[in-house]
Design an enzyme around this catalytic site. Structure first.
Site, mmCIF file in Angstrom:
data_model
loop_
_atom_site.group_PDB
_atom_site.id
_atom_site.type_symbol
_atom_site.label_atom_id
_atom_site.label_comp_id
_atom_site.label_asym_id
_atom_site.label_seq_id
_atom_site.Cartn_x
_atom_site.Cartn_y
_atom_site.Cartn_z
ATOM 1 N N LYS A 127 0.822 -1.227 0.000
ATOM 2 C CA LYS A 127 0.000 0.000 0.000
ATOM 3 C C LYS A 127 0.852 1.271 0.000
ATOM 4 C CE LYS A 127 -3.922 1.872 2.692
ATOM 5 N NZ LYS A 127 -4.845 1.500 3.782
ATOM 6 N N GLU A 146 -2.168 4.027 10.674
ATOM 7 C CA GLU A 146 -1.429 3.325 9.602
ATOM 8 C C GLU A 146 -0.049 3.927 9.388
ATOM 9 O OE1 GLU A 146 -3.171 1.611 6.092
ATOM 10 O OE2 GLU A 146 -5.118 2.368 6.725
ATOM 11 N N CYS A 172 -7.327 -0.201 -0.184
ATOM 12 C CA CYS A 172 -8.177 0.733 0.559
ATOM 13 C C CYS A 172 -8.005 2.189 0.149
ATOM 14 C CB CYS A 172 -7.980 0.552 2.061
ATOM 15 S SG CYS A 172 -9.338 1.312 2.980
ATOM 16 N N ASN A 197 -10.840 -1.494 4.665
ATOM 17 C CA ASN A 197 -11.404 -1.409 6.028
ATOM 18 C C ASN A 197 -11.740 0.059 6.210
ATOM 19 O OD1 ASN A 197 -10.615 -3.906 8.146
ATOM 20 N ND2 ASN A 197 -9.293 -3.793 6.349
HETATM 21 N N1 CDV Z 1 -7.847 1.412 5.637
HETATM 22 C C1 CDV Z 1 -7.972 2.609 5.002
HETATM 23 O O1 CDV Z 1 -7.137 2.967 4.180
HETATM 24 N N2 CDV Z 1 -9.042 3.366 5.345
HETATM 25 C C2 CDV Z 1 -9.263 4.692 4.828
HETATM 26 C C3 CDV Z 1 -9.994 5.529 5.845
HETATM 27 C C4 CDV Z 1 -9.097 5.964 6.931
HETATM 28 C C5 CDV Z 1 -10.622 6.756 5.269
HETATM 29 C C6 CDV Z 1 -10.069 4.662 3.549
HETATM 30 O O2 CDV Z 1 -9.703 5.407 2.630
HETATM 31 O O3 CDV Z 1 -11.082 3.985 3.458
#
Ligand code: CDV
Length: 312
Positions: A127, A146, A172, A197
């Site tokens: 990531k 994170e 994500c 998530n």
């Molecule tokens: N796990 C993530 O990257 N979550 C982010 C939250 C913090 C906004 C997302 O972009 O969904």
């Protein structure tokens, strides 16, 4: 001839802090069994699928932090997933926290792998867009650490030839950034796979849950349409240790249209037959980058007084 692959978005319900990896993997194997009966070629699991979303907890002890990471992949906890891939002739995507040694240094990444139908790791992504903060923030209702626990991924956004098509991954928060899709789009990506998530509420504002659900789909549908690629986004959902995560795992066509979506906040499969050839029309017409993309006319200043400026 069409290149159809049957894809399962394997959403996971909550994984409590106390739940063991063995228990989570048992749930995942159950989803794989269902997917096998439905003849899936590929099953997509969420980001950090094996544990609770631990970045919501503030930790200072490195040994305590490292217990959320996998130092090997596969390992004795995850081997049943790889066995199932071989037995079922089904590929899968898995997000997990990766602990590794590179150039004699220990590293921590938020990673995802693609495992082929022979149970072999065929691709890895780490990531890049890490959200949140790196120190305890007393002004937030809950933490999102994170930036404390992970390093920025060092593998870029490559694409891989996989299952007869061109595949890419992101994780994500990456899905909210247009350049994520465009970098892969420029390499001809036909399916972008990702896990997420995402808290139902914003720890820093009273943004409504329906707006957050809208942004989730908006980002993925725009990325799909503007790059003429399939996008498969899969959630870890529901109430984890008192913290709500959104669901809405989705399979999105290169037209940007939603073709399958999970309806619950629990372990659930959403399945679609995805024709990779459906990417061709958009790539050869409105989003033919070679013919229509004119980056040299965008007015981006790269030189001043004969000096090349660093990129932002
Ligand atoms: N796990 C993530 O990257 N979550 C982010 C939250 C913090 C906004 C997302 O972009 O969904």
């Amino acid at each position: 001839m069409a290149r159809v692959i049957t894809v399962g978005a394997a959403q996971l319900g909550p994984v409590e802090k106390s739940e063991s990896r063995t228990s989570v993997v048992t749930r995942m194997v159950r989803l794989m069994e269902t997917a096998k009966r439905k003849r899936c070629d590929l099953l997509v699991f969420p980001e950090l699928a094996l544990t609770t979303f631990f970045p919501r907890w503030y930790m200072t002890d490195q040994a305590e932090i490292d217990q959320w990471f996998e130092a090997e992949m596969p390992n004795c906890d995850t081997e049943p997933l790889f066995d199932m891939a071989r037995q079922s002739n089904m590929a899968f995507h898995l997000g997990y926290a990766e602990l590794c040694t590179e150039s004699d240094q220990t590293h921590h990444y938020n990673s995802a792998i693609l495992v082929n139908k022979h149970g072999e790791i065929a691709a890895k992504y780490r990531k890049i867009h890490l959200p949140g903060h790196d120190e305890f923030d007393p002004n937030r209702e809950f933490q999102h650490l994170e930036k404390r626990y992970f390093e920025v991924g060092n593998l870029g956004f490559p694409v891989w030839r996989f299952l007869g098509g061109i595949f890419g991954m992101c994780i994500c928060n990456d899905r909210r950034w247009p350049e994520t899709y465009r970098v892969m789009g420029l390499q001809g990506v036909e399916m972008v796979i990702l896990g997420y998530n995402t808290p139902t509420t914003n720890s820093q504002s009273n943004e409504a849950p329906h707006v957050r659900a809208f942004h989730n789909l908006l980002s993925m549908q725009a990325g799909a349409y503007q790059n003429s690629t399939w996008v498969v986004g899969v959630a870890k959902a529901g109430n984890e240790d008192g913290h709500e995560l959104m669901g809405g795992s989705a399979i999105i066509a290169p037209s940007g249209e939603l073709v399958a979506q999970c309806l619950t906040l629990d372990d659930e499969l959403a399945i679609a037959d995805c024709d990779l050839d459906a990417t061709i029309f958009g790539k050869q017409t409105i989003f033919d980058f070679g013919r229509h993309r004119r980056i040299e006319h965008y007015g981006i200043i790269t030189q001043q007084n004969g000096v090349t400026l660093p990129p932002n």
